[in-house]
Design a protein around this motif. Structure first.
Motif, PDB file in Angstrom:
ATOM      1  N   GLU A 340       0.768  -1.041   0.001  1.00 39.08           N
ATOM      2  CA  GLU A 340      -0.019   0.054  -0.065  1.00 39.08           C
ATOM      3  C   GLU A 340       0.776   1.171  -0.157  1.00 39.08           C
ATOM      4  O   GLU A 340       0.605   2.155  -0.633  1.00 39.08           O
ATOM      5  CB  GLU A 340      -0.802  -0.023   1.199  1.00 39.08           C
ATOM      6  CG  GLU A 340      -1.892  -1.064   1.162  1.00 39.08           C
ATOM      7  CD  GLU A 340      -1.568  -2.395   1.504  1.00 39.08           C
ATOM      8  OE1 GLU A 340      -2.290  -3.518   1.253  1.00 39.08           O
ATOM      9  OE2 GLU A 340      -0.375  -2.658   1.903  1.00 39.08           O
ATOM     10  N   ALA A 343       2.395   1.394  -3.588  1.00 33.01           N
ATOM     11  CA  ALA A 343       1.273   1.777  -4.491  1.00 33.01           C
ATOM     12  C   ALA A 343       1.297   3.292  -4.839  1.00 33.01           C
ATOM     13  O   ALA A 343       1.107   3.901  -6.201  1.00 33.01           O
ATOM     14  CB  ALA A 343      -0.077   1.336  -4.222  1.00 33.01           C
ATOM     15  N   THR A 344       1.035   4.167  -3.761  1.00 30.18           N
ATOM     16  CA  THR A 344       1.150   5.704  -4.059  1.00 30.18           C
ATOM     17  C   THR A 344       2.172   6.095  -4.882  1.00 30.18           C
ATOM     18  O   THR A 344       2.143   7.320  -5.220  1.00 30.18           O
ATOM     19  CB  THR A 344       0.634   6.289  -2.743  1.00 30.18           C
ATOM     20  OG1 THR A 344       2.004   6.248  -1.759  1.00 30.18           O
ATOM     21  CG2 THR A 344      -0.542   5.681  -2.084  1.00 30.18           C
ATOM     22  N   SER A 349      -0.820  -1.049  -8.478  1.00 30.68           N
ATOM     23  CA  SER A 349      -1.819  -1.408  -7.055  1.00 30.68           C
ATOM     24  C   SER A 349      -1.245  -2.296  -6.090  1.00 30.68           C
ATOM     25  O   SER A 349      -0.265  -3.125  -6.480  1.00 30.68           O
ATOM     26  CB  SER A 349      -3.144  -1.619  -7.749  1.00 30.68           C
ATOM     27  OG  SER A 349      -2.909  -3.153  -8.094  1.00 30.68           O
ATOM     28  N   ARG A 351      -2.733  -4.805  -4.710  1.00 37.29           N
ATOM     29  CA  ARG A 351      -3.197  -5.845  -5.235  1.00 37.29           C
ATOM     30  C   ARG A 351      -2.036  -6.615  -6.083  1.00 37.29           C
ATOM     31  O   ARG A 351      -1.769  -7.641  -5.974  1.00 37.29           O
ATOM     32  CB  ARG A 351      -4.314  -6.000  -5.858  1.00 37.29           C
ATOM     33  CG  ARG A 351      -4.945  -7.330  -5.878  1.00 37.29           C
ATOM     34  CD  ARG A 351      -6.264  -7.297  -6.990  1.00 37.29           C
ATOM     35  NE  ARG A 351      -6.298  -6.408  -8.225  1.00 37.29           N
ATOM     36  CZ  ARG A 351      -5.807  -6.688  -9.411  1.00 37.29           C
ATOM     37  NH1 ARG A 351      -5.356  -8.135  -9.510  1.00 37.29           N
ATOM     38  NH2 ARG A 351      -5.671  -5.793 -10.238  1.00 37.29           N
TER      39      ARG A 351
END
Length: 874
Positions: A340, A343-344, A349, A351
């Motif tokens: 997470e 991802a940013t 993503s 996932r």
């Protein structure tokens, strides 16, 4: 090659074999070609057949992969790329320099810094036109300027730029023929070429796993290892349908198709759906440029959390694992590097990151890197390089199917590991006959290529390491200075590799540096009127390799190693000579000819190439000339040679790496000792969004103003800055796009959403800009690029509207970061940086800069002689 041979038809057609290799290590070649000549002109270039004079089974001992019920073997002809086939267009380009030229407002009698009539007018470099002069006048000006400068400042005031890529030449040199002359003259300052395709590996990976000289993983026999053992290949920023063309031809393409037939899954991780990904990928994972470090960290987070890594291997093969784990899991800084979190930053993503990590850990996986490319040539490139190595280490680096694979250049066997292969495999080596400079050569004083503009514009600089392109890891801890003690500042530049603007960092800064009044004299020798040559006071015409005799070795094709003499195909165009011949003429003017040549003629030097090639005991000079080429037979038992890191994997104690501990260093011993507080290349690799050297991520303040990340790949339709004037290739839409003014613009890829937000349509002329300048291009709107990213190949021909500010030719390197990789790593950073893009008002530009738009231009070849000659071409 040898005599004019093959067919001699009634029409007078004759065929010669030539080596058409345009790039790579100068004394090595790739993909020999056949050249058809009729009535003194090149009419066709085509592949050479290995079995033309040799029986494959009897003379060549062909290698073969028999794997999983399928067979892969070399073709019986060279796999030359499209621009080799089209190279006659390069030979007959309207941009060929055909005679010596002098900048019209340069007066060698002018005082340093003088302007106006009778002045040197350095401020007009890149703007002035040229006049034709004789060879005698050109050599007189150069030799007198050299001696004046030496008397005034000392010989170290002359910067010799003799690196970069070029045609493959040996006796006739391609770059650096003056390296032997200048010490005889009294000395010079050498521009040191960075390991430009390997920046992250060279400045980073050497501190993790050694692998001298460039830091890329051991390659021996990995193509067979992949076929036999791999279940998954991760092509990380790799396009083996494009990049190898300049080095290895099309063998990697054949291999990729075959690997798919074997059932080896291929995943491509890159911002763009590149040409290889478009035809080979089972899955494309787009990632924002230069954010790979965050992705690697998140992958290792998953492995630490799930326990899906080789703990026993790390206990015996690595050090510093606990320190790295503390950073990844957030124990060091309170921030866990979760999917997470990543991802940013990287645009993948959480996932998908988790799925990738788990698939990687569940399969025998190798990472394919091509050679280096944009993923390893950006700000702080040392970090993704080391983190990729860590990922491989955590899955048991060196076990069958787990390695870092280049899949270009050296084919079956590593270099120089292949030298250790048993007879009769003997890699031809022509270094002793090479009359140019070599990456391992050293000179004191020297200046890293990345720091040339800074040194000239600011007057001083300092750096760590970079004694030569092949310097060992320990050299990175030596502090160096410009000007060196007892040496002069630079006051003159001699270049026989004029591609700085279009292939290096901060091209606009380089233009301003060459316009600086301190640079009293600059001269260039080159076959074409392009790029840095347009800044020179004197330009000397150089042959292409098809216009001169030489000797060549093909050792990069990955099929067979070849040695062959080369015969001149056509007469030199205009008044051109080879680089070596030009330096001989200059040596004569300086009274150093006999000492420079050692009394050896060019034919004698060519024969000397055979004598010292390591193949003289395998074929006589007479037979080599008669047959025209020699195919080195494949060694028996080659398939039993160690593969990649295999020996280290099996026994690390008796097969140590070249790191201080002999092991994989998750925490670098050398960096911890010498640079313990370096926030930009720390002992443990990290995610570094910004620092004192760079602010080139979306997390920075600059990211609010320049909202796009630029990826700059190796070009598909050229090699670095070469082949831009091959008109047949310019007809391809992804090579050039014709604008409303008839000019052929370099394409820039952008996603439909990125284009729509800015009111840009496919084919529009656009401006790519940041605080370092502006580059014009034509929009190529496609879903093959991520939103928020733009992609433009590097190496386009420089065509300035305002030199040092605005370029029309698409030379993106004019606006790449001016700073080096990081504070203590002076590599270049030329991809993964911030810019903005907008539709261009061509009418407004024409009104503002009428001279730039009204000058003659060749829409299919960029600036030619007619555009720069005062009063037109003579």
């Amino acid at each position: 090659m040898a005599e004019d041979r093959a067919r001699n038809s009634k029409s007078g057609e004759k065929t010669l074999i030539r080596d058409i290799s345009f790039c790579g290590v100068p004394e090595n070649g790739s993909n020999a070609s056949m050249v058809d000549v009729k009535d003194g002109k090149i009419i066709r270039i085509r592949p050479m057949h290995y079995d033309w004079k040799y029986d494959p089974e009897k003379d060549m001992n062909p290698w073969k992969f028999d794997v999983r019920g399928s067979t892969f073997e070399p073709s019986m002809k060279t796999l030359i790329p499209p621009y080799s086939i089209a190279y006659k267009k390069r030979v007959y380009s309207p941009a060929r320099v055909r005679f010596p030229m002098k900048r019209v407002d340069f007066d060698p009698g002018g005082a340093p810094g003088s302007t106006g009539p009778g002045g040197r007018n350095t401020q007009n470099r890149g703007k002035s036109k040229y006049v034709r002069i004789s060879w005698d006048e050109a050599l007189d000006i150069i030799s007198k300027e050299m001696n004046r400068l030496k008397e005034t400042y000392g010989p170290t005031c002359l910067l010799y730029q003799c690196d970069q890529h070029g045609e493959n030449k040996v006796v006739q040199a391609c770059h650096g023929a003056g390296r032997k002359l200048l010490p005889l003259w009294g000395g010079y300052t050498l521009q040191i070429r960075q390991p430009d395709s390997w920046e992250g590996w060279w400045w980073g990976s050497k501190h993790f796993w050694g692998c001298e000289p460039v830091g890329q993983g051991k390659q021996s026999n990995l193509l067979l290892d992949v076929a036999e053992n791999c279940e998954l290949l991760l092509f990380w920023g790799c396009d083996q349908e494009t990049t190898p063309w300049g080095w290895q031809g099309q063998l990697p393409s054949r291999l990729s198709y075959w690997y798919s037939e074997l059932g080896i899954k291929q995943i491509y991780v890159c911002p763009d759906l590149n040409y290889a990904a478009a035809v080979h990928a089972d899955r494309w994972i787009p990632v924002l440029p230069n954010t790979d470090a965050a992705l690697y960290l998140a992958i290792t987070y998953v492995w630490f959390k799930d326990g899906t890594y080789d703990k026993d291997y790390l206990k015996t093969h690595a050090v510093g694992v606990e320190t790295y784990e503390a950073y990844v899991m957030g124990e060091e800084d309170g921030v866990a590097k979760t999917p997470e979190w990543a991802a940013t930053r990287c645009g993948v993503s959480a996932r998908v990151i988790k799925a990738l990590a788990r698939e990687w850990a569940s399969k025998r996986t190798s990472v394919v890197i091509g050679n280096g490319g944009p993923g390893i040539r950006g700000p702080y490139a040392t970090e993704p390089a080391r983190l990729q190595n860590i990922c491989l280490a955590m899955q048991g680096l060196g076990k069958p199917g787990v390695n870092q694979v280049k899949m270009i250049e050296w084919g079956l066997f590593d270099f120089p590991d292949q030298y250790a292969q048993p007879k009769p495999l003997r890699v031809p080596n022509l270094r002793k006959a090479y009359t140019g400079g070599h990456p391992s050569d050293k000179n004191d004083p020297s200046l890293p290529k990345t720091l040339v503009p800074k040194a000239i514009l600011e007057g001083s600089c300092d750096w760590w390491g970079c004694e030569s392109e092949t310097a060992p890891r320990e050299d990175q801890f030596i502090h160096r200075f410009y000007p060196a003690e007892g040496a002069s500042k630079i006051h003159a530049v001699w270049t026989d590799s004029p591609s700085w603007i279009t292939c290096w960092n901060g091209g606009n800064d380089y233009v301003r540096a060459m316009q600086h009044p301190d640079i009293e004299f600059m001269w260039a020798q080159h076959p074409w009127l392009e790029n840095d040559a347009l800044l020179a006071d004197i330009i000397l015409p150089v042959n292409t390799k098809l216009e001169e005799d030489d000797i060549a070795a093909d050792i990069f094709s990955g099929q067979y190693n070849l040695l062959y003499p080369e015969n001149k195909c056509v007469e030199p165009l205009g008044e051109s000579f080879s680089d070596y011949e030009i330096v001989c003429m200059l040596a004569d003017k300086l009274g150093l000819l006999e000492e420079y040549t050692g009394s050896k003629s060019i034919p004698e030097l060519i024969k000397y190439g055979w004598e010292t090639s390591r193949c003289a005991d395998l074929i006589s000079w007479e037979e080599l000339k008669d047959k025209g080429y020699f195919v080195v037979p494949t060694a028996d038992g080659w398939e039993k040679e160690p593969r990649g890191f295999q020996k280290f994997y099996e026994d690390p104690k008796n097969n140590p790496l070249t790191t201080p501990t002999g092991l994989l260093e998750f925490e670098s011993t050398g960096l911890k000792e010498h640079f313990p507080d370096d926030k930009e290349r720390p002992p443990v690799p990290k995610w570094i969004p910004s620092g004192i050297t760079h602010q080139e991520t979306l997390e920075t303040e600059r990211g609010k103003k320049y909202t796009l990340l630029v990826i700059s790949n190796h070009p598909r339709w050229s090699v670095h800055s070469q082949h831009e004037d091959i008109t047949w290739l310019r007809e391809i839409p992804t090579c050039k796009i014709k604008g409303p003014d008839g000019y052929q613009y370099h394409p820039v890829w952008l996603h439909p959403s990125t284009a729509a937000e800015r009111g840009i349509a496919d084919g529009d002329v656009v401006s790519i800009y940041n605080d370092r300048g502006t580059v014009l291009a034509a929009a190529y709107v496609t879903e093959r690029i991520m939103p928020g990213v733009i992609y433009i190949d590097h190496g386009a021909k420089w065509d300035p509207i305002v030199p040092g500010e605005i370029d029309r030719g698409g030379a993106i390197n004019t606006i790449v970061p001016r700073n080096v990789t990081s504070k203590n790593a002076v590599g270049h950073a030329v991809s993964g940086f911030l810019a903005e893009i907008e539709k261009t008002d061509l009418d407004e530009l024409k009104r503002k800069y009428p001279d730039a738009f009204n000058r003659p231009f060749n829409p299919t070849a960029g600036p030619g002689l007619d555009a720069v000659m005062a009063g037109g071409e003579e």
